[in-house]
Scaffold this motif. Structure first.
Motif, PDB file in Angstrom:
ATOM      1  N   GLU A 104     -23.584  -8.116 -15.302  1.00 46.04           N
ATOM      2  CA  GLU A 104     -24.413  -7.047 -14.729  1.00 46.04           C
ATOM      3  C   GLU A 104     -23.940  -6.867 -13.289  1.00 46.04           C
ATOM      4  O   GLU A 104     -24.184  -7.702 -12.429  1.00 46.04           O
ATOM      5  CB  GLU A 104     -25.893  -7.439 -14.768  1.00 46.04           C
ATOM      6  CG  GLU A 104     -26.446  -7.657 -16.167  1.00 46.04           C
ATOM      7  CD  GLU A 104     -26.708  -6.359 -16.913  1.00 46.04           C
ATOM      8  OE1 GLU A 104     -26.645  -5.281 -16.281  1.00 46.04           O
ATOM      9  OE2 GLU A 104     -26.982  -6.433 -18.128  1.00 46.04           O
ATOM     10  N   LEU A 105     -23.230  -5.767 -13.041  1.00 43.72           N
ATOM     11  CA  LEU A 105     -22.624  -5.552 -11.736  1.00 43.72           C
ATOM     12  C   LEU A 105     -23.089  -4.241 -11.124  1.00 43.72           C
ATOM     13  O   LEU A 105     -22.705  -3.156 -11.573  1.00 43.72           O
ATOM     14  CB  LEU A 105     -21.092  -5.526 -11.861  1.00 43.72           C
ATOM     15  CG  LEU A 105     -20.346  -6.857 -11.894  1.00 43.72           C
ATOM     16  CD1 LEU A 105     -18.852  -6.595 -12.002  1.00 43.72           C
ATOM     17  CD2 LEU A 105     -20.642  -7.691 -10.657  1.00 43.72           C
ATOM     18  N   TYR A 106     -23.931  -4.342 -10.105  1.00 44.07           N
ATOM     19  CA  TYR A 106     -24.344  -3.168  -9.329  1.00 44.07           C
ATOM     20  C   TYR A 106     -24.854  -2.040 -10.226  1.00 44.07           C
ATOM     21  O   TYR A 106     -24.504  -0.875 -10.064  1.00 44.07           O
ATOM     22  CB  TYR A 106     -23.182  -2.675  -8.462  1.00 44.07           C
ATOM     23  CG  TYR A 106     -22.387  -3.780  -7.820  1.00 44.07           C
ATOM     24  CD1 TYR A 106     -22.998  -4.740  -7.007  1.00 44.07           C
ATOM     25  CD2 TYR A 106     -21.012  -3.904  -8.033  1.00 44.07           C
ATOM     26  CE1 TYR A 106     -22.270  -5.763  -6.425  1.00 44.07           C
ATOM     27  CE2 TYR A 106     -20.278  -4.925  -7.446  1.00 44.07           C
ATOM     28  CZ  TYR A 106     -20.914  -5.858  -6.652  1.00 44.07           C
ATOM     29  OH  TYR A 106     -20.196  -6.872  -6.082  1.00 44.07           O
ATOM     30  N   GLY A 107     -25.663  -2.414 -11.229  1.00 43.40           N
ATOM     31  CA  GLY A 107     -26.244  -1.416 -12.114  1.00 43.40           C
ATOM     32  C   GLY A 107     -25.393  -1.058 -13.311  1.00 43.40           C
ATOM     33  O   GLY A 107     -25.775  -0.175 -14.099  1.00 43.40           O
ATOM     34  N   ARG A 108     -24.252  -1.727 -13.474  1.00 44.91           N
ATOM     35  CA  ARG A 108     -23.384  -1.478 -14.629  1.00 44.91           C
ATOM     36  C   ARG A 108     -23.335  -2.716 -15.525  1.00 44.91           C
ATOM     37  O   ARG A 108     -23.291  -3.838 -15.033  1.00 44.91           O
ATOM     38  CB  ARG A 108     -21.956  -1.146 -14.198  1.00 44.91           C
ATOM     39  CG  ARG A 108     -21.822   0.020 -13.266  1.00 44.91           C
ATOM     40  CD  ARG A 108     -20.349   0.221 -12.893  1.00 44.91           C
ATOM     41  NE  ARG A 108     -20.204   1.207 -11.830  1.00 44.91           N
ATOM     42  CZ  ARG A 108     -20.277   0.920 -10.536  1.00 44.91           C
ATOM     43  NH1 ARG A 108     -20.482  -0.331 -10.140  1.00 44.91           N
ATOM     44  NH2 ARG A 108     -20.134   1.864  -9.638  1.00 44.91           N
ATOM     45  N   ARG A 109     -23.281  -2.501 -16.839  1.00 47.61           N
ATOM     46  CA  ARG A 109     -23.005  -3.583 -17.777  1.00 47.61           C
ATOM     47  C   ARG A 109     -21.505  -3.549 -18.078  1.00 47.61           C
ATOM     48  O   ARG A 109     -20.982  -2.535 -18.557  1.00 47.61           O
ATOM     49  CB  ARG A 109     -23.809  -3.426 -19.072  1.00 47.61           C
ATOM     50  CG  ARG A 109     -25.259  -3.875 -18.935  1.00 47.61           C
ATOM     51  CD  ARG A 109     -26.032  -3.676 -20.224  1.00 47.61           C
ATOM     52  NE  ARG A 109     -25.463  -4.406 -21.348  1.00 47.61           N
ATOM     53  CZ  ARG A 109     -25.695  -5.707 -21.601  1.00 47.61           C
ATOM     54  NH1 ARG A 109     -26.461  -6.411 -20.782  1.00 47.61           N
ATOM     55  NH2 ARG A 109     -25.168  -6.282 -22.662  1.00 47.61           N
ATOM     56  N   VAL A 110     -20.832  -4.653 -17.785  1.00 46.35           N
ATOM     57  CA  VAL A 110     -19.369  -4.700 -17.869  1.00 46.35           C
ATOM     58  C   VAL A 110     -18.946  -5.851 -18.786  1.00 46.35           C
ATOM     59  O   VAL A 110     -19.347  -6.999 -18.576  1.00 46.35           O
ATOM     60  CB  VAL A 110     -18.745  -4.906 -16.472  1.00 46.35           C
ATOM     61  CG1 VAL A 110     -17.225  -4.908 -16.569  1.00 46.35           C
ATOM     62  CG2 VAL A 110     -19.220  -3.834 -15.498  1.00 46.35           C
ATOM     63  N   LEU A 111     -18.154  -5.536 -19.788  1.00 48.45           N
ATOM     64  CA  LEU A 111     -17.584  -6.558 -20.668  1.00 48.45           C
ATOM     65  C   LEU A 111     -16.208  -6.927 -20.150  1.00 48.45           C
ATOM     66  O   LEU A 111     -15.357  -6.054 -19.957  1.00 48.45           O
ATOM     67  CB  LEU A 111     -17.470  -6.027 -22.100  1.00 48.45           C
ATOM     68  CG  LEU A 111     -16.746  -6.931 -23.104  1.00 48.45           C
ATOM     69  CD1 LEU A 111     -17.487  -8.257 -23.291  1.00 48.45           C
ATOM     70  CD2 LEU A 111     -16.575  -6.205 -24.441  1.00 48.45           C
ATOM     71  N   ILE A 112     -15.983  -8.218 -19.898  1.00 44.66           N
ATOM     72  CA  ILE A 112     -14.673  -8.686 -19.444  1.00 44.66           C
ATOM     73  C   ILE A 112     -14.074  -9.615 -20.494  1.00 44.66           C
ATOM     74  O   ILE A 112     -14.782 -10.385 -21.149  1.00 44.66           O
ATOM     75  CB  ILE A 112     -14.759  -9.400 -18.073  1.00 44.66           C
ATOM     76  CG1 ILE A 112     -15.707 -10.604 -18.124  1.00 44.66           C
ATOM     77  CG2 ILE A 112     -15.183  -8.411 -16.994  1.00 44.66           C
ATOM     78  CD1 ILE A 112     -15.692 -11.451 -16.851  1.00 44.66           C
ATOM     79  N   LEU A 113     -12.762  -9.528 -20.645  1.00 41.97           N
ATOM     80  CA  LEU A 113     -12.021 -10.350 -21.593  1.00 41.97           C
ATOM     81  C   LEU A 113     -10.544 -10.262 -21.250  1.00 41.97           C
ATOM     82  O   LEU A 113     -10.138  -9.411 -20.458  1.00 41.97           O
ATOM     83  CB  LEU A 113     -12.276  -9.914 -23.032  1.00 41.97           C
ATOM     84  CG  LEU A 113     -11.790  -8.525 -23.492  1.00 41.97           C
ATOM     85  CD1 LEU A 113     -11.878  -8.435 -25.020  1.00 41.97           C
ATOM     86  CD2 LEU A 113     -12.588  -7.390 -22.884  1.00 41.97           C
ATOM     87  N   HIS A 114      -9.744 -11.155 -21.852  1.00 45.07           N
ATOM     88  CA  HIS A 114      -8.309 -11.087 -21.560  1.00 45.07           C
ATOM     89  C   HIS A 114      -7.706  -9.815 -22.136  1.00 45.07           C
ATOM     90  O   HIS A 114      -6.937  -9.128 -21.468  1.00 45.07           O
ATOM     91  CB  HIS A 114      -7.587 -12.315 -22.103  1.00 45.07           C
ATOM     92  CG  HIS A 114      -6.107 -12.257 -21.882  1.00 45.07           C
ATOM     93  ND1 HIS A 114      -5.551 -12.133 -20.614  1.00 45.07           N
ATOM     94  CD2 HIS A 114      -5.046 -12.276 -22.747  1.00 45.07           C
ATOM     95  CE1 HIS A 114      -4.222 -12.099 -20.709  1.00 45.07           C
ATOM     96  NE2 HIS A 114      -3.901 -12.166 -21.987  1.00 45.07           N
ATOM     97  N   GLY A 115      -8.028  -9.524 -23.398  1.00 43.39           N
ATOM     98  CA  GLY A 115      -7.550  -8.281 -24.004  1.00 43.39           C
ATOM     99  C   GLY A 115      -6.715  -8.459 -25.256  1.00 43.39           C
ATOM    100  O   GLY A 115      -6.531  -7.506 -26.015  1.00 43.39           O
ATOM    101  N   ASP A 116      -6.197  -9.661 -25.505  1.00 42.92           N
ATOM    102  CA  ASP A 116      -5.328  -9.838 -26.667  1.00 42.92           C
ATOM    103  C   ASP A 116      -6.077  -9.691 -27.989  1.00 42.92           C
ATOM    104  O   ASP A 116      -5.495  -9.282 -28.997  1.00 42.92           O
ATOM    105  CB  ASP A 116      -4.576 -11.168 -26.605  1.00 42.92           C
ATOM    106  CG  ASP A 116      -5.487 -12.369 -26.529  1.00 42.92           C
ATOM    107  OD1 ASP A 116      -6.616 -12.245 -26.009  1.00 42.92           O
ATOM    108  OD2 ASP A 116      -5.072 -13.458 -26.973  1.00 42.92           O
TER     109      ASP A 116
END
Length: 240
Positions: A104-116
């Protein structure tokens, strides 16, 4: 308020310019952030926390120092350094995260991952990934003598390079439907990842809403990061 995301630095003793650029980034740029997230492939290869390379100790000290300056560092494993373990993380004062994490970043929901895991069209790679992420196989590998692990890792890298040389570039990119499925499953409007080395910010159709996917660049000739603030999300490049 700022949070930094980086990936695919691919540190190794054979690329001193990249190491110098990354250390400069940790000294001069990263202290400006509230937190630093490394989304995999910090190192070109990792065969165990007991590998006594001076480079590993140097990076560990620099990350430790960043933490002591009040900037926590978080790490998601990549396809090159998925064996990076608790010992290195403890010495670096770095927090290990699962392969997918919602922030939860500054009002945004952000999914993080490496990407593979998003590259589902590359069936051969996904089979290989499943095999090397087997905890039993990893445990056996890490019990081998260091010399053997070095030889195995070198052989695997050579095989991977040869295999990728025969693949269509589109196969090694993310599958658009896999992106949509992951974003909808996690209920996010933003995704940030690395792995593909194709830096860009893409719009993503999520049914009735529009999301975005930020892709980090690799640190081959310049640094790359995603900078998230209350005002927006920005893809930034900078010289070493």
């Amino acid at each position: 308020m700022t949070t930094f995301f980086i990936a695919d630095i691919h540190l190794c003793a054979q690329e001193p310019a990249i190491t110098a650029g990354f250390l400069r980034f940790l000294r001069e740029d990263a202290p400006q952030a509230e937190a630093l997230y490394i989304l995999g492939d910090l190192f070109e290869a990792w065969i165990g926390d007991d590998d006594p390379q001076p480079l590993h100790a140097e990076i560990s000290r620099a990350l430790n120092q960043l933490h002591q300056q009040g900037v926590p560092c978080f790490f998601i494993h990549g396809n090159r350094d998925f064996l990076l373990g608790r010992r290195f993380a403890r010495d670096s004062l770095m927090t290990l995260l699962p392969e997918e994490k919602v922030l939860e970043l500054y009002g945004r929901r952000v999914l993080i991952l490496h990407g593979d895991t998003l590259c589902t069209d590359d069936v051969g790679y996904q089979k290989f990934r499943k095999k090397v992420h087997n905890p039993l196989i990893q445990k056996i590998f890490l019990m081998l003598p260091l010399k053997w692990r070095l030889a195995i890792a070198a052989k695997m890298r050579a095989g991977s390079k040869a295999s990728n040389g025969h693949k269509d570039m589109s196969i090694m990119d993310v599958n658009p439907q896999a992106v949509v499925q992951q974003m909808q499953a996690h209920g996010v409007e933003w995704m940030i990842h690395g792995h593909t080395h194709r830096p860009a910010i893409h719009p993503v159709e999520l049914g009735k809403t529009l999301g975005h996917r930020a892709v980090l660049g690799a640190w081959h000739e310049e640094g790359s990061m995603v900078k998230v603030t209350p005002e927006g999300v920005e893809l930034v490049t900078f010289p070493f």
